[in-house]
Design a protein around this motif. Structure first.
Motif, PDB file in Angstrom:
ATOM      1  N   GLY A 287       0.345  -1.422   0.293  1.00  0.00           N
ATOM      2  CA  GLY A 287       0.142   0.334  -0.449  1.00  0.00           C
ATOM      3  C   GLY A 287       1.248   1.231   0.189  1.00  0.00           C
ATOM      4  N   GLU A 288       2.421   1.209  -0.060  1.00  0.00           N
ATOM      5  CA  GLU A 288       3.219   2.283   0.066  1.00  0.00           C
ATOM      6  C   GLU A 288       3.348   2.298  -0.815  1.00  0.00           C
ATOM      7  OE1 GLU A 288       2.999   4.372   2.319  1.00  0.00           O
ATOM      8  OE2 GLU A 288       1.787   3.518   4.109  1.00  0.00           O
ATOM      9  N   PRO A 289       3.788   4.063  -1.692  1.00  0.00           N
ATOM     10  CA  PRO A 289       4.431   4.233  -3.222  1.00  0.00           C
ATOM     11  C   PRO A 289       5.958   3.499  -2.814  1.00  0.00           C
ATOM     12  CG  PRO A 289       4.001   6.245  -1.857  1.00  0.00           C
ATOM     13  CD  PRO A 289       3.070   4.751  -1.101  1.00  0.00           C
ATOM     14  N   VAL A 290       6.456   3.235  -3.285  1.00  0.00           N
ATOM     15  CA  VAL A 290       7.920   2.962  -3.780  1.00  0.00           C
ATOM     16  C   VAL A 290       8.908   3.896  -5.081  1.00  0.00           C
ATOM     17  CG1 VAL A 290       7.912   1.378  -2.145  1.00  0.00           C
ATOM     18  CG2 VAL A 290       7.856   1.226  -4.849  1.00  0.00           C
ATOM     19  N   PRO A 291       9.814   4.099  -5.311  1.00  0.00           N
ATOM     20  CA  PRO A 291      10.622   4.048  -5.835  1.00  0.00           C
ATOM     21  C   PRO A 291      10.771   3.815  -7.247  1.00  0.00           C
ATOM     22  CG  PRO A 291      11.662   5.756  -4.360  1.00  0.00           C
ATOM     23  CD  PRO A 291      10.778   4.395  -3.661  1.00  0.00           C
ATOM     24  N   VAL A 292      11.009   4.271  -8.696  1.00  0.00           N
ATOM     25  CA  VAL A 292      10.552   3.138  -9.352  1.00  0.00           C
ATOM     26  C   VAL A 292      11.588   3.427 -10.955  1.00  0.00           C
ATOM     27  CG1 VAL A 292       9.795   1.950 -10.930  1.00  0.00           C
ATOM     28  CG2 VAL A 292       8.174   2.693  -9.555  1.00  0.00           C
ATOM     29  N   ALA A 293      13.016   2.949 -10.980  1.00  0.00           N
ATOM     30  CA  ALA A 293      13.787   3.530 -11.312  1.00  0.00           C
ATOM     31  C   ALA A 293      13.584   2.745 -13.437  1.00  0.00           C
ATOM     32  CB  ALA A 293      14.950   2.658 -11.674  1.00  0.00           C
ATOM     33  N   GLY A 294      14.027   3.379 -13.753  1.00  0.00           N
ATOM     34  CA  GLY A 294      14.255   4.185 -15.409  1.00  0.00           C
ATOM     35  C   GLY A 294      14.009   2.422 -16.548  1.00  0.00           C
ATOM     36  N   ASP A 295      14.459   1.347 -15.795  1.00  0.00           N
ATOM     37  CA  ASP A 295      14.188   0.739 -16.122  1.00  0.00           C
ATOM     38  C   ASP A 295      13.574  -0.490 -15.700  1.00  0.00           C
ATOM     39  OD1 ASP A 295      15.920  -0.428 -13.855  1.00  0.00           O
ATOM     40  OD2 ASP A 295      16.873  -0.721 -14.712  1.00  0.00           O
ATOM     41  N   GLY A 296      12.457   0.472 -14.872  1.00  0.00           N
ATOM     42  CA  GLY A 296      11.636  -0.446 -13.728  1.00  0.00           C
ATOM     43  C   GLY A 296      11.808  -1.251 -12.376  1.00  0.00           C
ATOM     44  N   ARG A 297      12.689  -1.409 -12.629  1.00  0.00           N
ATOM     45  CA  ARG A 297      13.262  -2.139 -10.903  1.00  0.00           C
ATOM     46  C   ARG A 297      13.414  -1.372  -9.858  1.00  0.00           C
ATOM     47  NH1 ARG A 297      16.245  -6.010 -12.604  1.00  0.00           N
ATOM     48  NH2 ARG A 297      17.287  -6.324 -14.760  1.00  0.00           N
ATOM     49  N   PHE A 298      12.392  -2.227  -8.950  1.00  0.00           N
ATOM     50  CA  PHE A 298      12.775  -1.392  -7.915  1.00  0.00           C
ATOM     51  C   PHE A 298      12.823  -1.911  -6.702  1.00  0.00           C
ATOM     52  CE2 PHE A 298       8.798  -3.760  -9.086  1.00  0.00           C
ATOM     53  CZ  PHE A 298       8.584  -4.283  -7.931  1.00  0.00           C
ATOM     54  N   SER A 299      12.621  -1.493  -5.207  1.00  0.00           N
ATOM     55  CA  SER A 299      12.648  -2.517  -3.928  1.00  0.00           C
ATOM     56  C   SER A 299      12.185  -2.030  -2.699  1.00  0.00           C
ATOM     57  CB  SER A 299      14.604  -2.613  -3.542  1.00  0.00           C
ATOM     58  OG  SER A 299      15.181  -1.264  -3.456  1.00  0.00           O
ATOM     59  N   ALA A 300      12.089  -2.862  -1.766  1.00  0.00           N
ATOM     60  CA  ALA A 300      11.337  -1.924  -0.768  1.00  0.00           C
ATOM     61  C   ALA A 300      11.853  -2.657   0.438  1.00  0.00           C
ATOM     62  CB  ALA A 300       9.883  -1.910  -1.009  1.00  0.00           C
ATOM     63  N   PRO A 301      11.947  -2.343   1.419  1.00  0.00           N
ATOM     64  CA  PRO A 301      11.828  -3.619   3.106  1.00  0.00           C
ATOM     65  C   PRO A 301      10.476  -3.578   2.901  1.00  0.00           C
ATOM     66  CG  PRO A 301      11.940  -0.929   3.862  1.00  0.00           C
ATOM     67  CD  PRO A 301      12.131  -0.680   2.134  1.00  0.00           C
ATOM     68  N   VAL A 302      11.095  -5.006   3.791  1.00  0.00           N
ATOM     69  CA  VAL A 302       9.867  -5.346   4.207  1.00  0.00           C
ATOM     70  C   VAL A 302       9.960  -6.438   6.223  1.00  0.00           C
ATOM     71  CG1 VAL A 302       8.480  -6.440   1.926  1.00  0.00           C
ATOM     72  CG2 VAL A 302      10.255  -8.063   2.616  1.00  0.00           C
ATOM     73  N   ASP A 303       8.874  -6.066   6.453  1.00  0.00           N
ATOM     74  CA  ASP A 303       8.771  -6.175   7.717  1.00  0.00           C
ATOM     75  C   ASP A 303       9.267  -8.325   8.260  1.00  0.00           C
ATOM     76  OD1 ASP A 303       7.627  -6.713  11.228  1.00  0.00           O
ATOM     77  OD2 ASP A 303       8.411  -4.634  10.953  1.00  0.00           O
ATOM     78  N   SER A 304       9.768  -8.617   8.981  1.00  0.00           N
ATOM     79  CA  SER A 304       9.719 -10.044   9.009  1.00  0.00           C
ATOM     80  C   SER A 304       8.142 -10.335  10.215  1.00  0.00           C
ATOM     81  CB  SER A 304      10.854  -9.779  10.405  1.00  0.00           C
ATOM     82  OG  SER A 304      10.848  -9.727  11.735  1.00  0.00           O
ATOM     83  N   ARG A 305       7.119  -9.302   9.849  1.00  0.00           N
ATOM     84  CA  ARG A 305       5.965  -9.834  11.199  1.00  0.00           C
ATOM     85  C   ARG A 305       5.107  -9.778   9.609  1.00  0.00           C
ATOM     86  NH1 ARG A 305       5.742  -4.574  15.527  1.00  0.00           N
ATOM     87  NH2 ARG A 305       6.553  -4.337  13.532  1.00  0.00           N
ATOM     88  N   ALA A 306       5.694  -9.599   8.372  1.00  0.00           N
ATOM     89  CA  ALA A 306       4.621  -9.347   7.532  1.00  0.00           C
ATOM     90  C   ALA A 306       3.846 -10.720   7.102  1.00  0.00           C
ATOM     91  CB  ALA A 306       5.077  -8.406   6.278  1.00  0.00           C
ATOM     92  N   GLY A 307       4.418 -11.502   6.846  1.00  0.00           N
ATOM     93  CA  GLY A 307       3.728 -12.793   6.055  1.00  0.00           C
ATOM     94  C   GLY A 307       4.020 -12.891   4.224  1.00  0.00           C
ATOM     95  N   THR A 308       3.037 -12.023   4.227  1.00  0.00           N
ATOM     96  CA  THR A 308       2.793 -12.019   2.848  1.00  0.00           C
ATOM     97  C   THR A 308       2.340 -10.540   2.773  1.00  0.00           C
ATOM     98  OG1 THR A 308       1.655 -13.689   2.218  1.00  0.00           O
ATOM     99  CG2 THR A 308       0.894 -12.321   0.684  1.00  0.00           C
ATOM    100  N   VAL A 309       2.782  -9.755   1.145  1.00  0.00           N
ATOM    101  CA  VAL A 309       3.369  -8.404   0.466  1.00  0.00           C
ATOM    102  C   VAL A 309       2.540  -8.297  -0.723  1.00  0.00           C
ATOM    103  CG1 VAL A 309       4.137  -6.165   0.281  1.00  0.00           C
ATOM    104  CG2 VAL A 309       5.049  -7.694   2.213  1.00  0.00           C
ATOM    105  N   THR A 310       1.633  -7.608  -0.561  1.00  0.00           N
ATOM    106  CA  THR A 310       0.702  -7.538  -1.826  1.00  0.00           C
ATOM    107  C   THR A 310       1.504  -6.278  -2.329  1.00  0.00           C
ATOM    108  OG1 THR A 310      -1.254  -8.033  -0.950  1.00  0.00           O
ATOM    109  CG2 THR A 310      -1.171  -6.407  -3.592  1.00  0.00           C
ATOM    110  N   VAL A 311       2.165  -6.224  -3.888  1.00  0.00           N
ATOM    111  CA  VAL A 311       2.991  -5.146  -4.673  1.00  0.00           C
ATOM    112  C   VAL A 311       1.792  -4.959  -5.989  1.00  0.00           C
ATOM    113  CG1 VAL A 311       4.641  -4.675  -5.803  1.00  0.00           C
ATOM    114  CG2 VAL A 311       4.910  -6.509  -4.075  1.00  0.00           C
ATOM    115  N   GLU A 312       2.006  -3.735  -6.595  1.00  0.00           N
ATOM    116  CA  GLU A 312       0.682  -3.366  -7.112  1.00  0.00           C
ATOM    117  C   GLU A 312       1.024  -2.901  -7.756  1.00  0.00           C
ATOM    118  OE1 GLU A 312      -3.484  -2.041  -7.199  1.00  0.00           O
ATOM    119  OE2 GLU A 312      -1.983  -0.155  -7.078  1.00  0.00           O
ATOM    120  N   ALA A 313       1.330  -2.431  -9.384  1.00  0.00           N
ATOM    121  CA  ALA A 313       2.156  -1.858 -10.344  1.00  0.00           C
ATOM    122  C   ALA A 313       0.639  -1.225 -11.315  1.00  0.00           C
ATOM    123  CB  ALA A 313       2.648  -2.321 -11.353  1.00  0.00           C
TER     124      ALA A 313
END
Length: 506
Positions: free
Chosen positions: A142-168
Motif C-alpha cells: 500500500g505504500e509507494p516506492v521509487p521506480v527506476a527508469g528500467d522499471g526496477r524497484f526495491s522496498a523494505p519488508v517487515d519480518s511480521r508481514a508474512g505476505t506483501v501485496t505489490v501493485e504496479a
C-alpha cells in the motif's frame, strides 16, 4: 469561442472540451487510457436526442443517462481511436462540423516480476526487489516506492508481514498485482520427535528432558494431531470436539511452560490430510466430500485403512487444520510443522477429490499460504515435512518443493536412508551408506529451495534392516552440516533416543 478546462479528481486530471452546445468529460485529447476509462466518459449537449456520436467514423451505440450520453459497451481494442460528437444545426467549430478527440486505448497491464524474498530474522527487516516494466508507479503493502527508469524497484519488508501485496500501475491506469511471501530465518534446532503419549510417559519424557539439560538437544517436536487423527491435548477447536478427536493426554500449556523454562523451543507437529477420525466422522455424518474417494465413490484406502485420507481440497478439512495451527500458535508453540501435507501416494487416476480445481499440488501450496498468514501474527514459524522423493518426483504425492518453499519458513525432507532404493542419487546401498545418501539428497533440496526457505531435515534414529546407532546418526548429521544445514529433527516412532549420538553442551 473554444474553452479548455482541466479538472482534477483525486490524482486524475480530466480535460473538458466545451463549446456552446457540446461538452465531453472524462476523455482528454491525445490521452492514453485503459478500456475501463471509457465507461466514465460522458457527452452533454443542448439536445441529447439530436446528437450524433461516432467512433472511428462509425456511429457508436449510446445510452441516455439523464441529460448525458454514454457509450454503450465501450470496449475498444488497443490502439488509436477518434471520438466525434455532432449536433445538427450547431455552429461548426472543427472540420467535419463537430467536436473531435483523438485518444489511444492501452489495455495491457505492466509486466510485474518479483524476486523471492530472502529469509528474514525475526524482528528484522528484509528487502523485496522486483521489475515492473512500463509501470508509472509501484506500491508495496500500500505504500509507494521509487521506480527506476528500467522499471526496477526495491522496498523494505517487515519480518511480521508474512505476505506483501505489490501493485504496479501504468499511465493508462492498468494494474498488475502480485503477492510476495516474507519467509523467516529459522533460529536453528537440534530436535527429537515425541508423540503425545510419549510426553505423558515419564519413562520416555524424562530422558529427553535430560538431553535438553545436557545441551544435546535444544528443541522438542511434540505431536498436536497424529496419524490416527487424535489431538493430544484438550483442544477447544469446535470440530475437534464434535468428532471426538481430543484426548487430553497432556496439558499443552504446562508442557510448553516446562520446556520453555529449560530454554527449549517446541515444534508442534500436525498430521494434516491423513486423518481417520475426521474422515470416518464425515463419511457417516453425510459429509462425504471431505473424504478422498475412489472413482467408484467409496472411501479411498490404499493400504492405510478404510477412512484414511481427508480431501485436501475441501474447505472444512483445510479450515480444521488451520484452526488447530492457530490454536497452537496462540498457546505458544514456536513452530507448526505439518506432516502428511500431500495427497495419498498411489495411482492418481484411481482417486477422486471432490471440489478440486487445478492440481493437488496447487491445493497443497495454497493451504500452506493460508496457514502462514494465520500463524505469522503470533510469531510462529511454519514448516512442511516432505517425502525425500518429492525433490525428483513431486507428482507422485503432490509436493512441489520450489512452490511449497515460497509459502513455508522451512522444508523438512524425510531423507531416511532406509527409505531409499538401491542406486538412488548414485548410492549403491543407501541404508548402509547414511552419509552418502543424506548428503546427496539434501544437496538436491538445497538447490530447489535456494533463496526461498530453510531446509531442516528429518534424520533416521531407528533401525530397520541395518542397525542405526550413534555412528550412523552422526553420519547423517555431518552430511546435513556439509550442505550448510546445522539444524535437524531425529525421528524414532518409539521415541527412544541414544544420547551418545549427540554432543553435549552445544
Amino acid at each position: 469561442m473554444l474553452v479548455v478546462a482541466v479538472l482534477t479528481v483525486g490524482a486524475v486530471s480530466v480535460v473538458v472540451w466545451t463549446r456552446p452546445d457540446v461538452t465531453v468529460t472524462g476523455l482528454a485529447e491525445d490521452a492514453v487510457v485503459s478500456p475501463s476509462t471509457l465507461r466514465t466518459m460522458a457527452v452533454r449537449t443542448g439536445d441529447p436526442g439530436a446528437a450524433e456520436v461516432l467512433l472511428n467514423g462509425e456511429q457508436a451505440p449510446v445510452i441516455r443517462d439523464g441529460d448525458l450520453l454514454r457509450l454503450d459497451s465501450p470496449e475498444l481494442a488497443d490502439g488509436a481511436h477518434r471520438l466525434e460528437v455532432r449536433v445538427p444545426g450547431a455552429m461548426a467549430w472543427l472540420p467535419g462540423g463537430g467536436t473531435s478527440i483523438e485518444f489511444t486505448v492501452d489495455g495491457t497491464p505492466p509486466e510485474l516480476a518479483l524476486e523471492p524474498v530472502k529469509p528474514v530474522a525475526p524482528g528484522e527487516s528484509g528487502e523485496l526487489r522486483g521489475l515492473a516494466r512500463d509501470a508509472e508507479s509501484v506500491r508495496v503493502g500500500g505504500e509507494p516506492v521509487p521506480v527506476a527508469g528500467d522499471g526496477r524497484f526495491s522496498a523494505p519488508v517487515d519480518s511480521r508481514a508474512g505476505t506483501v501485496t505489490v501493485e504496479a500501475r501504468d499511465a493508462a491506469g492498468n494494474t498488475a498485482t502480485e503477492r510476495a511471501t516474507v519467509p523467516l530465518r529459522h533460529p536453528g534446532m537440534r530436535a527429537v520427535h515425541l508423540t503425545a503419549s510419549a510426553w505423558a510417559s515419564a519413562t520416555l519424557r524424562d530422558p529427553v528432558l535430560r538431553m535438553a539439560r545436557e545441551g544435546r538437544i535444544d528443541t522438542v517436536q511434540l505431536d498436536i494431531k497424529d496419524e490416527s487423527g487424535e489431538v493430544g491435548y484438550d483442544s477447544q477447536v469446535p470440530l475437534a470436539r464434535e468428532i471426538g478427536a481430543t484426548r487430553g493426554l497432556y496439558d499443552a500449556r504446562a508442557a510448553l511452560d516446562r520446556l520453555h523454562e529449560l530454554g527449549v523451543r517446541v515444534v508442534g507437529r500436525i498430521v494434516v490430510f491423513r486423518d481417520p477420525i475426521l474422515a470416518e466422522a464425515s463419511w457417516h455424518g453425510g459429509q462425504r466430500d471431505r473424504v478422498v474417494q475412489t472413482t467408484g465413490g467409496q472411501p479411498w484406502t490404499g493400504g492405510y485403512g478404510e477412512y484414511a485420507f481427508t480431501n485436501l481440497a475441501h474447505p472444512d478439512v483445510r479450515a480444521y487444520n488451520i484452526a488447530l495451527a492457530e490454536e497452537a500458535a496462540r498457546l505458544g508453540f514456536d513452530d507448526i510443522l505439518y506432516d502428511y501435507i500431500r495427497r495419498p501416494d498411489g495411482d492418481r487416476s484411481s482417486m477422486r477429490f471432490p471440489g478440486l480445481e487445478g492440481s493437488a499440488a496447487d491445493a497443497v501450496t495454497g493451504f500452506l499460504e493460508e496457514t502462514r498468514t494465520a500463524v505469522r501474527e503470533h510469531g510462529t514459524l511454519l514448516g512442511a515435512s516432505v517425502f525425500g522423493i518429492a525433490a525428483s518426483r513431486p507428482e507422485q504425492i503432490a509436493q512441489d518443493i520450489p512452490a511449497m518453499a515460497r509459502h513455508a519458513d522451512y522444508i523438512a525432507p524425510m531423507v531416511y536412508p532406509s527409505h531409499w532404493g538401491p542406486g538412488e542419487y548414485g548410492v549403491a546401498d543407501p541404508e548402509s551408506q547414511p552419509y552418502d545418501i543424506t548428503a546427496r539428497s539434501l544437496a538436491h533440496f538445497a538447490k530447489l529451495t535456494e533463496g526461498r526457505a530453510d531446509v531442516i531435515p528429518w534424520l533416521q534414529a531407528f533401525s530397520l534392516r541395518e542397525n542405526y546407532g550413534p555412528e550412523e546418526i552422526r553420519a547423517q548429521i555431518r552430511a546435513a552440516a556439509d550442505n550448510g544445514m546445522d539444524s535437524f529433527l531425529l525421528w524414532n516412532a518409539r521415541c527412544r533416543y541414544d544420547p551418545a549420538a549427540l554432543s553435549p553442551g552445544r
